[in-house]
Design a protein around this motif. Structure first.
Motif, PDB file in Angstrom:
ATOM      1  N   HIS A  98       0.552  -1.030   0.070  1.00 32.31           N
ATOM      2  CA  HIS A  98      -0.020  -0.063   0.005  1.00 32.31           C
ATOM      3  C   HIS A  98       0.921   1.263  -0.192  1.00 32.31           C
ATOM      4  O   HIS A  98       0.437   2.238  -0.347  1.00 32.31           O
ATOM      5  CB  HIS A  98      -0.907  -0.011   1.195  1.00 32.31           C
ATOM      6  N   ALA A  99       2.144   1.381   0.369  1.00 31.80           N
ATOM      7  CA  ALA A  99       2.635   2.561   0.752  1.00 31.80           C
ATOM      8  C   ALA A  99       3.369   3.474  -0.316  1.00 31.80           C
ATOM      9  O   ALA A  99       3.560   4.285  -0.318  1.00 31.80           O
ATOM     10  CB  ALA A  99       3.647   2.498   1.943  1.00 31.80           C
ATOM     11  N   GLU A 100       3.627   2.295  -1.371  1.00 28.13           N
ATOM     12  CA  GLU A 100       4.532   3.089  -2.551  1.00 28.13           C
ATOM     13  C   GLU A 100       5.745   3.874  -2.005  1.00 28.13           C
ATOM     14  O   GLU A 100       5.964   4.702  -2.546  1.00 28.13           O
ATOM     15  CB  GLU A 100       3.472   3.865  -3.394  1.00 28.13           C
ATOM     16  N   ALA A 101       6.515   3.061  -1.109  1.00 28.73           N
ATOM     17  CA  ALA A 101       7.493   3.506  -0.571  1.00 28.73           C
ATOM     18  C   ALA A 101       8.981   3.087  -1.033  1.00 28.73           C
ATOM     19  O   ALA A 101       8.969   2.255  -1.819  1.00 28.73           O
ATOM     20  CB  ALA A 101       7.734   3.188   0.824  1.00 28.73           C
ATOM     21  N   LYS A 102      10.053   4.053  -1.041  1.00 30.28           N
ATOM     22  CA  LYS A 102      11.258   3.688  -1.659  1.00 30.28           C
ATOM     23  C   LYS A 102      12.319   3.195  -0.442  1.00 30.28           C
ATOM     24  O   LYS A 102      13.262   2.369  -0.882  1.00 30.28           O
ATOM     25  CB  LYS A 102      11.624   4.934  -2.531  1.00 30.28           C
ATOM     26  N   LYS A 103      11.937   3.612   0.758  1.00 32.80           N
ATOM     27  CA  LYS A 103      12.919   3.502   1.901  1.00 32.80           C
ATOM     28  C   LYS A 103      12.247   3.116   3.166  1.00 32.80           C
ATOM     29  O   LYS A 103      11.426   3.950   3.385  1.00 32.80           O
ATOM     30  CB  LYS A 103      13.912   4.635   1.811  1.00 32.80           C
ATOM     31  N   VAL A 104      12.786   2.178   3.623  1.00 33.36           N
ATOM     32  CA  VAL A 104      12.143   1.742   5.034  1.00 33.36           C
ATOM     33  C   VAL A 104      13.457   1.661   6.195  1.00 33.36           C
ATOM     34  O   VAL A 104      14.285   1.112   5.664  1.00 33.36           O
ATOM     35  CB  VAL A 104      11.473   0.559   5.058  1.00 33.36           C
ATOM     36  N   ASP A 105      13.159   2.364   7.295  1.00 36.79           N
ATOM     37  CA  ASP A 105      13.962   1.889   8.397  1.00 36.79           C
ATOM     38  C   ASP A 105      13.278   0.729   9.267  1.00 36.79           C
ATOM     39  O   ASP A 105      12.086   1.206   9.931  1.00 36.79           O
ATOM     40  CB  ASP A 105      14.456   3.275   9.116  1.00 36.79           C
ATOM     41  N   VAL A 106      14.022  -0.118   9.816  1.00 34.74           N
ATOM     42  CA  VAL A 106      13.338  -1.213  10.829  1.00 34.74           C
ATOM     43  C   VAL A 106      14.341  -0.970  12.218  1.00 34.74           C
ATOM     44  O   VAL A 106      15.515  -1.345  12.052  1.00 34.74           O
ATOM     45  CB  VAL A 106      13.287  -2.436  10.252  1.00 34.74           C
ATOM     46  N   GLN A 107      13.978  -0.584  13.263  1.00 32.34           N
ATOM     47  CA  GLN A 107      14.766  -0.537  14.345  1.00 32.34           C
ATOM     48  C   GLN A 107      14.249  -1.123  15.528  1.00 32.34           C
ATOM     49  O   GLN A 107      13.109  -1.084  15.840  1.00 32.34           O
ATOM     50  CB  GLN A 107      15.085   1.141  14.642  1.00 32.34           C
TER      51      GLN A 107
END
Length: 655
Positions: free
Chosen positions: A584-593
């Motif tokens: 759904h997000a159409e994102a290019k970058k994700v940070d998982v912390q």
């Protein structure tokens, strides 16, 4: 060592702002003043020169319009800025002017904050008797105006004075008082500041690992806020620990970076501290000329800022270095200056002590005079008593009659109140019983809902396990057989390009099937390592899509040691969130912390996608996550808006 307290400017602006309703001025001028105060508040911890320019214009405009309360706010802002940047003389000047204005206007609110930063300035200049006097004034006005925030700030500053005297127990006790007050008023920033000062105690006691852990926690929060001032303070203390651990080469690198930040902020007093530490490192590394240069620069700032307690140390260090260089003339010169500096500092404390003794003596004299006057008064009263005795006898009968009437009336009132009280207690008991019954029903419904969620999730896990076995034992086995048969069949066509492509496709299918099987039902994380397994899952997602995913685990070893059940739920949550982002997000970058704290596991996932409205109806994925967190007694926070990405924060209790 850099010690600091919670910034006071916001508090004083709110306190003094409450009195401004009586001053109606031209709207344009008021807007200009508000604009200047906002510029000051925005830049006070990042661009101090811009903040100072705004505060000076603010002060000029207030004096032009004869706005006394606004003038006090502007003066306080300049005093606070001097305390932050290390210009303690200007702090004393502007803060004393603020106190004078407030007292002339008969305003007690705000005086606690003024005395607090005034005491901090005297402490930084090494004038400890003046410092403690002003802290006591701060406490007095804090209690008078019921200002718990400033009372907490005062306790925190007094703790730093005890730390300078190496009385760690009293220092910690005052920090505990401050932390309790901050928690009572919900001041998280103040609690974080006490954590910084607890780290200072750990550092002074030589408990570097514990201190470093606290510093890193504070640094993480301040970096997110963009608070350059506090970032610089934390880095100063981290660098000083490296010096104490004799990791001088590493310390020099860190100190130079900190020095650049302080020069950008123009925090002169803190620059002197860092230059002194650089001189110590270069001395231990054998770079005598470089060390002398750093000490000379620190000394120039120390003399300009009147930092007596730093000057004496720098004089001593320079004397030792010149002695190594066989320059005995300069060595003797700086040694004598160091002795004189220490003597001046001690004389200040001595004079203060003499004044205290004189005050106590004068107080005792006044008390003695009061006792004499009281004795004379008692003699006069004895003569009067003889005259009054006759009058008392006449009044006695009348008073007895009045007392009898009052007694009967009082008994009647008591009986009436007792009856009303009994009725009220019966009513309250009935209400409480009804409330307890409703609460019990609510708890039973909640327990039933949790039980349903747990059974649903257990069914999901069992179904995933069954599918994983079917895929692994069925499709996986079939693919393995096909691979072996194909390799046997194409043995004579090994160099054929088409055969190689088909073989590669079969290998990729085997890997995908095995990966899907593990994702549906992974092995116990205690065996395979949770952070490693989650990292592999993220890498596979990145390879199959255009999504760039970065992972941060802190600390990895402690996370891997968490119970398998908790880690399994954490894995499902992260898996569901990343799948939602892909869909759904159409994102290019994700940070998982993932960060393990003492009592909970923190999960933060940020993406740069299209975002969504918070009131939008939530899908099955988020509903599953919320039900899983409900079972774990965890919390979920979503920060998103259209076009600005999404940030999701999850806390899962460990125990």
């Amino acid at each position: 060592m850099k010690l600091f307290t919670t910034p006071f400017i916001v508090a004083i602006i709110l306190i003094l702002g409450s009195t401004m309703s009586s001053f109606s001025q031209d709207l344009d001028s008021t807007a200009k003043i508000d604009s200047l105060s906002n510029v000051y508040a925005e830049h006070v911890n990042t661009k101090p020169q811009e903040a100072k320019n705004a505060a000076l214009l603010w002060l000029e405009e207030c004096r032009r319009l004869d706005l006394k309360i606004q003038e006090a706010r502007a003066l306080y802002a300049l005093g606070n800025l001097g305390n932050i940047t290390g210009d303690y003389k200007s702090t004393i000047k502007y803060t004393n002017e603020t106190i004078t204005l407030l007292k002339e206007s008969n305003i007690k609110k705000g005086l606690a904050a003024c005395y607090n930063i005034l005491a901090s300035a005297y402490k930084s200049l090494g004038e400890y008797p003046k410092s403690i006097d002003n802290f006591m004034e701060c406490l007095s006005y804090s209690r008078l105006t019921n200002n718990q925030a400033q009372e907490a700030n005062a306790y925190q500053n007094i703790a730093t004075l005890y730390l300078l005297q190496k009385d760690y127990k009293k220092s910690a006790e005052n920090l505990d008082r401050a932390a309790n007050l901050y928690r009572a008023i919900g001041d998280d920033d103040g609690v974080l500041t006490t954590l910084f000062n607890f780290a200072n105690i750990m550092k002074e006691q030589g408990k570097f690992d514990q201190a470093r852990k606290h510093y890193q926690t504070v640094l993480g929060y301040r970096l997110k806020e963009g608070n350059k001032a506090v970032v610089a303070y934390v880095n100063i203390n981290l660098s000083q620990m490296l010096v104490l651990e004799e990791k001088c080469e590493e310390a020099v690198v860190t100190l130079k970076k900190t020095l650049a930040l302080l020069e950008e902020l123009k925090f002169n007093s803190d620059i002197a501290i860092v230059l002194n530490d650089l001189g110590l490192c270069e001395t231990k590394l054998g770079h005598t000329k470089s060390a002398i240069n750093y000490f000379q620069r620190a000394l120039a700032i120390g003399e300009k800022q009147s930092l007596l307690h730093y000057k004496s140390d720098i004089y001593k260090n320079l004397a030792q270095l010149y002695q190594k260089e066989n320059n005995y003339k300069k060595a003797l010169e700086f040694y004598q200056k160091g002795v004189t500096s220490v003597a001046n500092q001690n004389s200040i404390d001595k004079e203060k002590y003499v004044v205290k003794i004189q005050e106590r003596y004068e107080t005792e004299l006044k008390e003695a005079r009061i006792q004499l006057l009281e004795k004379e008064q008692k003699l006069s009263e004895a003569e009067l008593q003889k005259v009054e005795l006759t009058v008392k006898r006449q009044r006695l009968i009348r008073n007895a009659l009045i007392a009898g009437f009052i007694l009967v009336f009082t008994i009647l009132i008591i009986l009436r109140l007792s009856y009303v009280k009994r009725l009220r207690i019966q009513k309250e008991l009935s209400f409480q019983q009804e409330k307890n019954a409703k609460q019990k029903i609510s708890e039973m419904m909640k327990d039933h809902k949790l039980s349903v969620i747990e059974r649903y999730q257990e069914g999901q896990d069992e179904e995933r396990s069954r599918l994983a076995r079917e895929i692994h034992d069925g499709i996986g086995s079939d693919l393995a057989s096909i691979k072996i048969a194909f390799e046997h069949y194409t043995e004579q066509y090994k160099e054929d390009a088409q055969s190689k492509r088909i073989a590669t496709a079969i290998d990729n299918a085997c890997v995908d099937v095995r990966s899907l099987s593990h994702q549906l039902h992974p092995l116990p994380f205690s065996k395979i390592g949770f952070t490693s397994f989650l990292g592999d899952f993220v890498d596979q997602i990145s390879k199959k899509s255009d999504l760039k995913i970065q992972t941060f685990f802190f600390p990895e070893e402690d996370i891997d040691k968490l119970p398998d059940e908790l880690l399994a739920d954490a894995y499902r949550i992260v898996q569901e969130l990343i799948n939602n982002i892909l869909k759904h997000a159409e994102a290019k970058k994700v940070d998982v912390q993932l960060t393990k704290h003492t009592d909970h596991l923190n999960i933060v996932i940020n993406d740069d996608g299209k975002g969504f409205q918070k009131n939008k109806k939530q899908g099955i994925g988020l509903r599953n996550i919320k039900e899983r967190l409900q079972k774990l007694k965890g919390t979920l926070e979503i920060d998103s808006s259209p076009g600005h990405g999404t940030s999701i924060t999850i806390d899962i209790p460990i125990n």
